[in-house]
Scaffold this motif. Structure first.
Motif, mmCIF file in Angstrom:
data_model
loop_
_atom_site.group_PDB
_atom_site.id
_atom_site.type_symbol
_atom_site.label_atom_id
_atom_site.label_comp_id
_atom_site.label_asym_id
_atom_site.label_seq_id
_atom_site.Cartn_x
_atom_site.Cartn_y
_atom_site.Cartn_z
ATOM 1 N N ARG A 369 16.856 16.212 5.637
ATOM 2 C CA ARG A 369 17.194 16.694 4.294
ATOM 3 C C ARG A 369 18.597 17.295 4.263
ATOM 4 O O ARG A 369 19.355 17.100 3.313
ATOM 5 C CB ARG A 369 16.153 17.729 3.839
ATOM 6 N N ILE A 370 18.941 18.030 5.299
ATOM 7 C CA ILE A 370 20.274 18.631 5.366
ATOM 8 C C ILE A 370 21.342 17.545 5.516
ATOM 9 O O ILE A 370 22.408 17.610 4.891
ATOM 10 C CB ILE A 370 20.342 19.639 6.530
ATOM 11 N N ALA A 371 21.027 16.526 6.321
ATOM 12 C CA ALA A 371 21.999 15.455 6.560
ATOM 13 C C ALA A 371 22.351 14.709 5.277
ATOM 14 O O ALA A 371 23.480 14.231 5.108
ATOM 15 C CB ALA A 371 21.454 14.477 7.591
ATOM 16 N N ARG A 416 26.160 21.107 11.957
ATOM 17 C CA ARG A 416 25.711 22.063 12.972
ATOM 18 C C ARG A 416 25.602 23.467 12.391
ATOM 19 O O ARG A 416 24.679 24.220 12.725
ATOM 20 C CB ARG A 416 26.650 22.032 14.174
ATOM 21 N N GLU A 417 26.520 23.815 11.527
ATOM 22 C CA GLU A 417 26.461 25.142 10.899
ATOM 23 C C GLU A 417 25.245 25.260 9.988
ATOM 24 O O GLU A 417 24.578 26.289 9.958
ATOM 25 C CB GLU A 417 27.745 25.390 10.097
ATOM 26 N N ILE A 423 22.673 20.717 18.106
ATOM 27 C CA ILE A 423 22.101 19.408 18.390
ATOM 28 C C ILE A 423 23.250 18.418 18.521
ATOM 29 O O ILE A 423 24.401 18.714 18.174
ATOM 30 C CB ILE A 423 21.142 18.930 17.270
ATOM 31 N N THR A 424 22.952 17.235 19.033
ATOM 32 C CA THR A 424 23.953 16.179 19.130
ATOM 33 C C THR A 424 24.025 15.438 17.796
ATOM 34 O O THR A 424 22.993 15.058 17.234
ATOM 35 C CB THR A 424 23.582 15.185 20.249
ATOM 36 N N VAL A 425 25.220 15.277 17.270
ATOM 37 C CA VAL A 425 25.415 14.558 16.002
ATOM 38 C C VAL A 425 26.292 13.340 16.263
ATOM 39 O O VAL A 425 27.388 13.463 16.822
ATOM 40 C CB VAL A 425 26.075 15.457 14.932
#
Length: 453
Positions: A369-371, A416-417, A423-425
């Motif tokens: 959802r954040i992505a 990440r914030e 995590i790895t993005v």
């Protein structure tokens, strides 16, 4: 001569409509009864379901282990003492006693068998008696009607027609219990996405139902074809599984409403035009929420695992099914839409996909959802869990909105914030994830892959 059983000889539509009124008559009829009458109705239906379930070894053995017999049930509160089961238990039942397991059986008359999608294992068969299907379709029709679909609508059905139940039950609910005209286009591997968009434009479709990810994809296809989602279509309503807000934004603000369903339960929940949660039909289901670790009942507003008991299923009586979906019961109140049924907060993630990162519980659905909120992303993502010597790890793959290179480091830092945990993005080009998610081919695109085993 071989014996035959006519479908309409095995079911009495008149008595079913009396017990489970279709829309819109259900609003008036269900709101007239008192709390005591509703409780008595629920208790009576529950006892019949328990008697049927006790005939099946799957239940009788579990209940014997805790010293329970259906005759012991005197009050609805006693239901919470019964053991729950999950899809993992159903798989074990089917594997040990193929092809249908010991949790379901034919009860006389014609039956339908439909299947889960097989995303996490072999497809699970689910038996439905004629009565099961009729009532399930009425419940589904209530939710579609509450979202604004009526007899004069032309509806694009982009759920997947095939061995699983979504498209066929939606189709029958719309056709038989609402009277809408349904275009059975299915997913992109049946009717290409370009052709679906063309048909929606040509037939002036007023409603579109399907998974939200796919409806977002279709809006992009429309743009590729030179059509404007805001002005070149007659759409008034979207009804989706998944992220309704994302689908609405892709179609330039067309109102979108969420459905909640599982392969076993069909579609017990749906969002109405007044929003504020997802209605379930409490004349057809008992919904409970329990703590994920202790199993204790949760108070209103507290998140936990959704536990469903069906009050009508015969072939597969469903008693305390732990969906492993996370949600919360909302306080009882009269909804502006007119329905008096209880609401849940909707789908808030899966409890069995949790990844523990450095002591913090992370749910892939929340990450996704954040992505989708970053303007530089196009809404396509895939979360991959892996196991390292130091514990679980999670990699988020996110597609860019445009093929033109963006400032990837800015997007990674923003994600990440927002996530609050490292995590790895991985940033991907537009369309790069389709082969892994199945977008445009699968009914429900894959958003989480577990590589920990």
């Amino acid at each position: 001569m071989r014996e035959t059983i006519a479908y309409h000889g095995a079911v009495d539509p008149g008595s079913i409509v009396q017990e489970y009124p279709p829309p819109p008559m259900h609003v008036m009829q269900l709101s007239r009864i008192s709390e005591d009458e509703a409780a008595a109705r629920t208790l009576g239906r529950l006892r019949r379901v328990l008697d049927r379930a006790a005939q099946l070894p799957f239940y009788s053995e579990r209940w014997a282990a805790v010293g329970f017999e259906p005759a012991d049930l005197r009050e609805l509160d006693q239901l919470s003492a019964l053991p729950t089961f999950t899809v993992h238990d159903l798989r074990e039942s089917i594997d040990a006693n193929p092809p249908f397991g010991l949790h379901q059986s034919r009860v006389g008359g014609p039956h339908r068998v439909l299947f889960s999608g097989g995303t996490t294992g072999s497809p699970r068969p689910v038996l439905h008696s004629a009565r099961d299907r009729e009532i399930g379709e009425i419940i589904q029709a209530r939710h579609l009607w509450a979202a604004g679909i009526g007899a004069d609508d032309v509806v694009m059905n982009s759920f997947g027609y095939g061995p699983h139940n979504a498209a066929s039950t939606m189709h029958e609910a719309l056709y038989r219990w609402i009277g809408a005209l349904v275009l059975p286009v299915s997913t992109g591997n049946v009717t290409s996405s370009r052709l679906q968009v063309t048909m929606a434009h040509q037939f002036r479709a007023t409603a579109w139902i399907g998974m939200s990810d796919y409806l977002v994809h279709l809006a992009n296809v429309a743009r590729d074809l030179g059509l404007d989602p805001a002005t070149d279509f007659a759409l008034q309503t979207l009804v989706v599984g998944g992220d309704a807000a994302l689908a609405s934004a892709a179609w330039c603000g067309v109102p979108a409403y969420n459905l909640y369903g599982t392969y076993e339960l069909q579609t017990p929940g749906g969002e109405c035009w007044a929003r504020g949660g997802v209605h379930f039909s409490d004349d057809a289901h008992i919904v409970q929420v329990r703590h994920e670790e202790t199993g204790e009942p949760q108070p209103d507003g507290a998140r936990g695992q959704l536990i469903f008991t069906s009050l009508y299923n015969e072939a597969f009586p469903i008693v305390r099914f732990n969906t492993l979906d996370r949600s919360a019961l909302l306080p009882v109140e009269q909804c502006p839409c007119g329905q008096s049924s209880r609401k849940i907060a909707g789908f808030l993630g899966r409890s069995d996909t949790m990844v523990k990162l450095r002591g913090i519980n992370i749910y892939p659905e929340d990450v996704g959802r954040i992505a989708t909120e970053h303007p530089g992303a196009n809404g396509e993502y895939l979360c991959v869990a892996s196991r390292t010597p130091g514990g679980d790890d999670l990699t988020l793959h996110v597609e860019l909105a445009d093929a033109v290179p963006a400032d990837e480091e800015v997007i990674v830092r923003w994600l990440r914030e927002r996530l609050g945990v490292r995590i790895t993005v991985e940033i991907e080009r537009p369309g790069a994830l389709a082969s892994q998610t199945g977008l445009g081919v699968r009914t429900k695109p894959v958003r989480f892959r577990d590589d920990r085993t």
